[in-house]
Design a protein around this motif. Structure first.
Motif: not given
Length: 87
Positions: A9-14, A76-80, A82-87
């Motif tokens: 939810e925090n990821y989606w809000k961001a 990409n910054t947000l993914d990293r 929240f730990g949902v990045d692809e790398e």
């Protein structure tokens, strides 16, 4: 509520906050500069064109392309974060 659900939810809000900021910039440039403030901007010249005309014809498109790259970088910054990045 589970921790992963709160994190999602925090990821989606961001994500939505970022999207709304970028859409606001695009709206101001395309609608504001190209339509609402065109008469005031036309007092200035940009590469030999009236500035309001330039924003209506080119500026909004360039801004949109730049915003795409900003969105990719920020997501990409947000993914990293929240730990949902692809790398």
């Amino acid at each position: 509520m589970s921790t992963s659900r709160i994190q999602a939810e925090n990821y989606w809000k961001a994500n939505l906050r970022l999207l709304l900021k970028l859409l606001t910039v695009w709206f101001v440039v395309s609608f504001g500069a190209g339509i609402l403030f065109v008469d005031a901007l036309n007092q200035f010249s940009f590469f030999g064109f009236k500035l309001g005309f330039w924003f209506a014809q080119q500026g909004a498109i360039y801004t949109f392309v730049v915003l795409i790259f900003v969105y990719v970088y920020k997501m990409n910054t947000l993914d990293r974060q929240f730990g949902v990045d692809e790398e």
